[in-house]
Motif scaffolding. Structure first.
Motif, PDB file in Angstrom:
ATOM      1  N   LEU A  32     -15.824   6.939  27.740  1.00 29.48           N
ATOM      2  CA  LEU A  32     -14.759   7.906  27.469  1.00 29.48           C
ATOM      3  C   LEU A  32     -15.133   8.806  26.289  1.00 29.48           C
ATOM      4  O   LEU A  32     -14.926  10.020  26.336  1.00 29.48           O
ATOM      5  N   VAL A  33     -15.709   8.221  25.259  1.00 22.67           N
ATOM      6  CA  VAL A  33     -16.101   9.000  24.084  1.00 22.67           C
ATOM      7  C   VAL A  33     -17.195   9.993  24.451  1.00 22.67           C
ATOM      8  O   VAL A  33     -17.158  11.158  24.043  1.00 22.67           O
ATOM      9  N   ARG A  34     -18.169   9.558  25.247  1.00 24.54           N
ATOM     10  CA  ARG A  34     -19.243  10.477  25.662  1.00 24.54           C
ATOM     11  C   ARG A  34     -18.709  11.614  26.528  1.00 24.54           C
ATOM     12  O   ARG A  34     -19.130  12.758  26.399  1.00 24.54           O
ATOM     13  N   ALA A  37     -17.021  14.034  24.257  1.00 26.04           N
ATOM     14  CA  ALA A  37     -17.997  14.789  23.473  1.00 26.04           C
ATOM     15  C   ALA A  37     -18.647  15.884  24.309  1.00 26.04           C
ATOM     16  O   ALA A  37     -18.797  17.015  23.850  1.00 26.04           O
ATOM     17  N   GLN A  38     -19.010  15.572  25.536  1.00 23.11           N
ATOM     18  CA  GLN A  38     -19.665  16.570  26.375  1.00 23.11           C
ATOM     19  C   GLN A  38     -18.741  17.718  26.743  1.00 23.11           C
ATOM     20  O   GLN A  38     -19.188  18.850  26.904  1.00 23.11           O
ATOM     21  N   SER A  39     -17.452  17.440  26.856  1.00 22.06           N
ATOM     22  CA  SER A  39     -16.529  18.502  27.257  1.00 22.06           C
ATOM     23  C   SER A  39     -15.929  19.261  26.074  1.00 22.06           C
ATOM     24  O   SER A  39     -15.495  20.399  26.239  1.00 22.06           O
ATOM     25  N   GLN A  40     -15.917  18.673  24.890  1.00 19.76           N
ATOM     26  CA  GLN A  40     -15.203  19.284  23.772  1.00 19.76           C
ATOM     27  C   GLN A  40     -16.061  19.665  22.570  1.00 19.76           C
ATOM     28  O   GLN A  40     -15.625  20.471  21.749  1.00 19.76           O
ATOM     29  N   LEU A  41     -17.246  19.104  22.446  1.00 22.36           N
ATOM     30  CA  LEU A  41     -18.049  19.328  21.247  1.00 22.36           C
ATOM     31  C   LEU A  41     -19.247  20.222  21.533  1.00 22.36           C
ATOM     32  O   LEU A  41     -19.762  20.244  22.645  1.00 22.36           O
ATOM     33  N   HIS A  42     -19.681  20.917  20.525  1.00 20.05           N
ATOM     34  CA  HIS A  42     -20.853  21.781  20.626  1.00 20.05           C
ATOM     35  C   HIS A  42     -22.101  20.913  20.832  1.00 20.05           C
ATOM     36  O   HIS A  42     -22.218  19.836  20.223  1.00 20.05           O
ATOM     37  N   PRO A  43     -23.044  21.361  21.653  1.00 22.69           N
ATOM     38  CA  PRO A  43     -24.262  20.567  21.897  1.00 22.69           C
ATOM     39  C   PRO A  43     -25.042  20.224  20.626  1.00 22.69           C
ATOM     40  O   PRO A  43     -25.659  19.159  20.553  1.00 22.69           O
ATOM     41  N   ASP A  44     -25.007  21.073  19.626  1.00 22.68           N
ATOM     42  CA  ASP A  44     -25.705  20.773  18.376  1.00 22.68           C
ATOM     43  C   ASP A  44     -25.076  19.572  17.658  1.00 22.68           C
ATOM     44  O   ASP A  44     -25.779  18.773  17.041  1.00 22.68           O
ATOM     45  N   ILE A  51     -24.561  11.054  19.848  1.00 21.22           N
ATOM     46  CA  ILE A  51     -23.426  10.389  20.487  1.00 21.22           C
ATOM     47  C   ILE A  51     -23.680  10.153  21.978  1.00 21.22           C
ATOM     48  O   ILE A  51     -23.058   9.286  22.579  1.00 21.22           O
ATOM     49  N   ASN A  52     -24.595  10.894  22.553  1.00 23.86           N
ATOM     50  CA  ASN A  52     -24.853  10.765  23.989  1.00 23.86           C
ATOM     51  C   ASN A  52     -25.852   9.652  24.307  1.00 23.86           C
ATOM     52  O   ASN A  52     -26.085   9.363  25.466  1.00 23.86           O
ATOM     53  N   ILE A  53     -26.403   9.010  23.304  1.00 23.37           N
ATOM     54  CA  ILE A  53     -27.348   7.920  23.511  1.00 23.37           C
ATOM     55  C   ILE A  53     -26.587   6.603  23.519  1.00 23.37           C
ATOM     56  O   ILE A  53     -25.792   6.330  22.620  1.00 23.37           O
ATOM     57  N   SER A  54     -26.833   5.797  24.532  1.00 21.58           N
ATOM     58  CA  SER A  54     -26.161   4.506  24.594  1.00 21.58           C
ATOM     59  C   SER A  54     -27.000   3.461  23.874  1.00 21.58           C
ATOM     60  O   SER A  54     -28.142   3.699  23.504  1.00 21.58           O
ATOM     61  N   GLY A  55     -26.420   2.316  23.673  1.00 18.62           N
ATOM     62  CA  GLY A  55     -27.152   1.220  23.056  1.00 18.62           C
ATOM     63  C   GLY A  55     -26.572   0.819  21.717  1.00 18.62           C
ATOM     64  O   GLY A  55     -25.463   1.189  21.349  1.00 18.62           O
TER      65      GLY A  55
END
Length: 76
Positions: A32-34, A37-44, A51-55
């Protein structure tokens, strides 16, 4: 990371982003957080906080994102 630390970070996430205000701790997941982030935050910002890396360390990166956002809001 203990459940108490994760709960603290989820509370920080709810306080930082209004989109999570109505979500329970159980409903706030890394997926949900990812998606948020992808829909609301700037790619930079996504790249800077990884945040897009899991683990391991995901919730620490979420905390970093929240602290970065809070800090940036002070200067806007």
């Amino acid at each position: 990371m203990t459940r108490t630390e994760v709960a603290r970070i989820k509370a920080l996430l709810r306080n930082t982003f209004w989109q999570f205000e109505d979500e329970s701790d159980f409903d706030i997941t890394p997926k949900l957080v990812r998606q948020f982030a992808q829909s609301q935050l700037h790619p930079d910002v996504i790249e800077a906080t990884a945040i897009n890396i899991s683990g391991r360390g995901f919730w620490l990166r979420v905390e970093k994102l929240c602290n970065l956002t809070i800090h940036a809001r002070q200067y806007i």
